[in-house]
Enzyme design. Structure first.
Site, PDB file in Angstrom:
ATOM      1  N   PHE A 140     -22.279  -7.237   7.404  1.00 26.63           N
ATOM      2  CA  PHE A 140     -22.628  -6.651   8.420  1.00 26.63           C
ATOM      3  C   PHE A 140     -24.215  -7.155   9.066  1.00 26.63           C
ATOM      4  O   PHE A 140     -24.543  -6.494   9.704  1.00 26.63           O
ATOM      5  CB  PHE A 140     -22.428  -4.741   7.811  1.00 26.63           C
ATOM      6  N   ARG A 141     -24.411  -7.478   8.184  1.00 22.43           N
ATOM      7  CA  ARG A 141     -26.175  -7.934   8.515  1.00 22.43           C
ATOM      8  C   ARG A 141     -27.230  -7.130   8.661  1.00 22.43           C
ATOM      9  O   ARG A 141     -28.562  -7.114   9.518  1.00 22.43           O
ATOM     10  CB  ARG A 141     -25.989  -8.285   9.885  1.00 22.43           C
ATOM     11  N   ASN A 181     -26.743  -9.327   0.504  1.00 22.04           N
ATOM     12  CA  ASN A 181     -27.937 -10.416   0.707  1.00 22.04           C
ATOM     13  C   ASN A 181     -28.571 -10.693   2.369  1.00 22.04           C
ATOM     14  O   ASN A 181     -28.296 -10.759   3.088  1.00 22.04           O
ATOM     15  CB  ASN A 181     -27.341 -11.986   1.233  1.00 22.04           C
ATOM     16  N   HIS A 228     -13.949 -16.569  -2.520  1.00 23.29           N
ATOM     17  CA  HIS A 228     -13.749 -17.262  -1.622  1.00 23.29           C
ATOM     18  C   HIS A 228     -13.365 -18.874  -2.481  1.00 23.29           C
ATOM     19  O   HIS A 228     -14.051 -19.569  -1.915  1.00 23.29           O
ATOM     20  CB  HIS A 228     -14.461 -17.750  -0.253  1.00 23.29           C
ATOM     21  N   ASP A 267     -14.982 -12.958   4.905  1.00 20.76           N
ATOM     22  CA  ASP A 267     -15.640 -13.060   4.731  1.00 20.76           C
ATOM     23  C   ASP A 267     -17.006 -13.418   5.790  1.00 20.76           C
ATOM     24  O   ASP A 267     -17.531 -14.252   6.130  1.00 20.76           O
ATOM     25  CB  ASP A 267     -16.084 -14.797   3.881  1.00 20.76           C
ATOM     26  N   HIS A 313     -23.107 -14.722  13.351  1.00 19.25           N
ATOM     27  CA  HIS A 313     -24.633 -15.614  13.239  1.00 19.25           C
ATOM     28  C   HIS A 313     -24.618 -14.847  15.636  1.00 19.25           C
ATOM     29  O   HIS A 313     -24.096 -15.140  15.727  1.00 19.25           O
ATOM     30  CB  HIS A 313     -24.555 -16.939  13.232  1.00 19.25           C
TER      31      HIS A 313
END
Length: 279
Positions: free
Chosen positions: A10-11, A41, A183, A253, A257
């Site tokens: 979700f950034r 991350n 994945h 996943d 961006h």
């Protein structure tokens, strides 16, 4: 009832020019996804108890669907991993190959200590960084410059995936840890998965069930993700494994961006594909 997606990015925090909890949970709801598991991350990385607590508080305020948050493993945060509450933490995310966020855990001692001491499920991103680096150097020498995006599955090869997944499964069996391999992308990795083994489970993601290496010609870096989309033989094997017990979860996943970040060629473009609204 709705879809549970155990693998999203979700950034938020720190990368909200791409997306945030509010926007991506709306995307999830629009796509029929009612529960998401977010990856660590971000900026800061969710690798300390403070960052984990702050992210949970933020999700509680902003997220429109059910959620859980992964804690991120590093080479030196085992003591914090040991204190995690299994009732509030869905698992520990372990990058055994470099990917977005620079959270690579590459020290054998750190890997062994994590598998020996972690009581939560360990979700691994498996790609061998040494093989990837060797492939990159060799291709640049052969081509005399930066490879095109069609070489992404050559650089981040089936061998790189297999070797890393093989190590993760070996460590999980040695230490009797709960392992979930994120994945899977290759038929070789599938040969390592035993449908009757309940402590070792596997995930496949939508891009690797839909696309093949032929799609780089038309979609380019828009389907650049890690692990890479590979050839049709791997896609066929992954699809078959959906019904024979070797694949336990399907995920997106989801990794948004900006358009500009996805348009910088093979080396410069960001890794990741969106999917919550379309999966």
């Amino acid at each position: 009832p709705g879809v549970i997606d155990c693998h999203v990015h979700f950034r938020d925090p720190g990368l909200t020019h791409k997306a945030d909890v509010a926007s991506e949970s709306r995307a999830a709801a629009a796509g029929g996804v009612t529960s998401v598991f977010d990856m660590p991350n971000t900026v800061p990385q969710t690798t300390t108890l403070q960052a984990f607590e702050e992210k949970n508080a933020h999700f509680a305020e902003k997220c429109l669907v059910n959620y859980a948050i992964f804690f991120g493993a590093t080479n030196d945060n085992l003591e914090e991993v040991k204190t995690l509450d299994p009732t509030t933490t869905c698992g520990v995310k372990l990058f055994m190959g470099s990917s977005t966020g620079n959270m690579l855990v590459d020290k054998e001692a750190a890997l062994r200590q994590l598998f020996a001491n972690c009581t939560l499920p360990i979700m691994t991103h498996c790609e061998d960084s040494t093989i990837i680096a060797e492939n990159t150097t060799r291709l640049k020498e052969q081509l005399g410059g930066e490879p095109g995006v069609e070489y992404h599955p050559t650089i981040r090869s089936a061998e790189a995936c297999y070797k890393s997944t093989q190590l993760a499964i070996h460590l999980a069996k040695e230490y009797k840890a709960q392992l979930h391999v994120a994945h899977l992308t290759t038929k070789e990795e599938l040969s390592l998965i035993d449908a009757s083994e309940r402590n070792i489970t596997a995930e496949v993601c939508i891009p690797h069930l839909v696309f093949t290496d032929k799609d780089y010609a038309t979609l380019g870096t828009r389907i650049k993700c890690n692990p890479a989309v590979k050839d049709e033989s791997h896609r066929t094997a992954l699809r078959s494994a959906l019904t024979d017990g070797r694949i336990h979860t399907i995920a997106t996943d989801h990794a948004p961006h900006s358009a500009e970040e996805k348009s910088r060629g093979l080396e410069g473009s960001a890794f990741g594909i969106v999917g919550l609204e379309t999966a």
